[in-house]
Design a protein around this motif. Structure first.
Motif, PDB file in Angstrom:
ATOM      1  N   MET A  27       0.829  -1.209   0.000  1.00  0.00           N
ATOM      2  CA  MET A  27       0.000   0.000   0.000  1.00  0.00           C
ATOM      3  C   MET A  27       0.866   1.263   0.000  1.00  0.00           C
ATOM      4  O   MET A  27       0.535   2.246  -0.668  1.00  0.00           O
ATOM      5  N   VAL A  28       1.967   1.215   0.728  1.00  0.00           N
ATOM      6  CA  VAL A  28       2.875   2.361   0.768  1.00  0.00           C
ATOM      7  C   VAL A  28       3.535   2.529  -0.597  1.00  0.00           C
ATOM      8  O   VAL A  28       3.677   3.645  -1.093  1.00  0.00           O
ATOM      9  N   GLN A  29       3.932   1.426  -1.207  1.00  0.00           N
ATOM     10  CA  GLN A  29       4.539   1.491  -2.537  1.00  0.00           C
ATOM     11  C   GLN A  29       3.565   2.089  -3.550  1.00  0.00           C
ATOM     12  O   GLN A  29       3.950   2.906  -4.386  1.00  0.00           O
ATOM     13  N   GLY A  30       2.300   1.679  -3.475  1.00  0.00           N
ATOM     14  CA  GLY A  30       1.286   2.215  -4.378  1.00  0.00           C
ATOM     15  C   GLY A  30       1.088   3.709  -4.180  1.00  0.00           C
ATOM     16  O   GLY A  30       1.014   4.477  -5.145  1.00  0.00           O
ATOM     17  N   ALA A  31       1.002   4.127  -2.937  1.00  0.00           N
ATOM     18  CA  ALA A  31       0.828   5.549  -2.643  1.00  0.00           C
ATOM     19  C   ALA A  31       2.037   6.353  -3.114  1.00  0.00           C
ATOM     20  O   ALA A  31       1.889   7.463  -3.634  1.00  0.00           O
ATOM     21  N   ALA A  32       3.226   5.802  -2.957  1.00  0.00           N
ATOM     22  CA  ALA A  32       4.436   6.490  -3.409  1.00  0.00           C
ATOM     23  C   ALA A  32       4.429   6.632  -4.931  1.00  0.00           C
ATOM     24  O   ALA A  32       4.829   7.670  -5.461  1.00  0.00           O
ATOM     25  N   GLY A  33       3.975   5.609  -5.634  1.00  0.00           N
ATOM     26  CA  GLY A  33       3.887   5.687  -7.091  1.00  0.00           C
ATOM     27  C   GLY A  33       2.917   6.757  -7.546  1.00  0.00           C
ATOM     28  O   GLY A  33       3.197   7.515  -8.480  1.00  0.00           O
ATOM     29  N   ALA A  56       2.040   9.403  -5.808  1.00  0.00           N
ATOM     30  CA  ALA A  56       2.642  10.689  -5.465  1.00  0.00           C
ATOM     31  C   ALA A  56       3.701  11.091  -6.495  1.00  0.00           C
ATOM     32  O   ALA A  56       3.748  12.242  -6.924  1.00  0.00           O
ATOM     33  N   ARG A  57       4.538  10.121  -6.914  1.00  0.00           N
ATOM     34  CA  ARG A  57       5.556  10.424  -7.926  1.00  0.00           C
ATOM     35  C   ARG A  57       4.904  10.865  -9.228  1.00  0.00           C
ATOM     36  O   ARG A  57       5.368  11.802  -9.882  1.00  0.00           O
ATOM     37  N   ALA A  58       3.821  10.203  -9.620  1.00  0.00           N
ATOM     38  CA  ALA A  58       3.134  10.549 -10.861  1.00  0.00           C
ATOM     39  C   ALA A  58       2.556  11.962 -10.780  1.00  0.00           C
ATOM     40  O   ALA A  58       2.667  12.745 -11.728  1.00  0.00           O
ATOM     41  N   LYS A  59       1.949  12.300  -9.657  1.00  0.00           N
ATOM     42  CA  LYS A  59       1.360  13.628  -9.505  1.00  0.00           C
ATOM     43  C   LYS A  59       2.432  14.711  -9.497  1.00  0.00           C
ATOM     44  O   LYS A  59       2.242  15.769 -10.082  1.00  0.00           O
ATOM     45  N   VAL A  60       3.563  14.444  -8.851  1.00  0.00           N
ATOM     46  CA  VAL A  60       4.659  15.413  -8.852  1.00  0.00           C
ATOM     47  C   VAL A  60       5.184  15.569 -10.270  1.00  0.00           C
ATOM     48  O   VAL A  60       5.473  16.687 -10.718  1.00  0.00           O
ATOM     49  N   GLY A  61       5.292  14.463 -10.983  1.00  0.00           N
ATOM     50  CA  GLY A  61       5.750  14.521 -12.366  1.00  0.00           C
ATOM     51  C   GLY A  61       4.816  15.330 -13.245  1.00  0.00           C
ATOM     52  O   GLY A  61       5.253  16.120 -14.078  1.00  0.00           O
ATOM     53  N   GLU A  62       3.507  15.167 -13.049  1.00  0.00           N
ATOM     54  CA  GLU A  62       2.529  15.949 -13.806  1.00  0.00           C
ATOM     55  C   GLU A  62       2.663  17.429 -13.470  1.00  0.00           C
ATOM     56  O   GLU A  62       2.594  18.280 -14.344  1.00  0.00           O
ATOM     57  N   ARG A  63       2.849  17.695 -12.214  1.00  0.00           N
ATOM     58  CA  ARG A  63       2.921  19.087 -11.747  1.00  0.00           C
ATOM     59  C   ARG A  63       4.120  19.804 -12.337  1.00  0.00           C
ATOM     60  O   ARG A  63       4.043  20.975 -12.685  1.00  0.00           O
ATOM     61  N   PHE A  64       5.236  19.122 -12.448  1.00  0.00           N
ATOM     62  CA  PHE A  64       6.457  19.746 -12.913  1.00  0.00           C
ATOM     63  C   PHE A  64       6.820  19.363 -14.349  1.00  0.00           C
ATOM     64  O   PHE A  64       7.922  19.649 -14.810  1.00  0.00           O
ATOM     65  N   GLY A  65       5.912  18.681 -15.042  1.00  0.00           N
ATOM     66  CA  GLY A  65       6.110  18.373 -16.445  1.00  0.00           C
ATOM     67  C   GLY A  65       7.161  17.346 -16.745  1.00  0.00           C
ATOM     68  O   GLY A  65       7.721  17.311 -17.826  1.00  0.00           O
ATOM     69  N   ARG A  66       7.435  16.469 -15.813  1.00  0.00           N
ATOM     70  CA  ARG A  66       8.429  15.420 -16.043  1.00  0.00           C
ATOM     71  C   ARG A  66       7.714  14.143 -16.457  1.00  0.00           C
ATOM     72  O   ARG A  66       6.598  13.884 -16.059  1.00  0.00           O
ATOM     73  N   THR A  67       8.422  13.322 -17.222  1.00  0.00           N
ATOM     74  CA  THR A  67       7.872  12.031 -17.619  1.00  0.00           C
ATOM     75  C   THR A  67       8.639  10.937 -16.927  1.00  0.00           C
ATOM     76  O   THR A  67       9.814  11.098 -16.586  1.00  0.00           O
ATOM     77  N   GLN A  68       7.970   9.775 -16.737  1.00  0.00           N
ATOM     78  CA  GLN A  68       8.646   8.639 -16.122  1.00  0.00           C
ATOM     79  C   GLN A  68       9.524   7.962 -17.144  1.00  0.00           C
ATOM     80  O   GLN A  68       9.260   7.950 -18.329  1.00  0.00           O
TER      81      GLN A  68
END
Length: 59
Positions: free
Chosen positions: A38-44, A46-58
């Motif tokens: 569950m923590v791993q899922g939440a971290a993923g 969060a990373r996706a939302k931060v990436g969207e916010r700052f225009g970064r891609t995975q």
């Protein structure tokens, strides 16, 4: 800056008094929590939302 250094020094002293055994216990607990699915899922998410916010891609 002084408050940070004072806090770091206090943390070091208290940590040193607690000893290696307590440190190992904290590390085990942290790893157990960090490896939980569950923590791993939440971290993923969060990373996706931060990436969207700052225009970064995975990668």
């Amino acid at each position: 800056m002084k408050m940070f250094l004072l806090g770091a020094a206090a943390g070091y002293v208290l940590g040193a008094k607690a000893g290696r055994g307590r440190y190992e216990q904290i590390v085990r607990t942290y790893r157990k929590i960090a490896d939980h699915p569950m923590v791993q899922g939440a971290a993923g998410i969060a990373r996706a939302k931060v990436g969207e916010r700052f225009g970064r891609t995975q990668r």
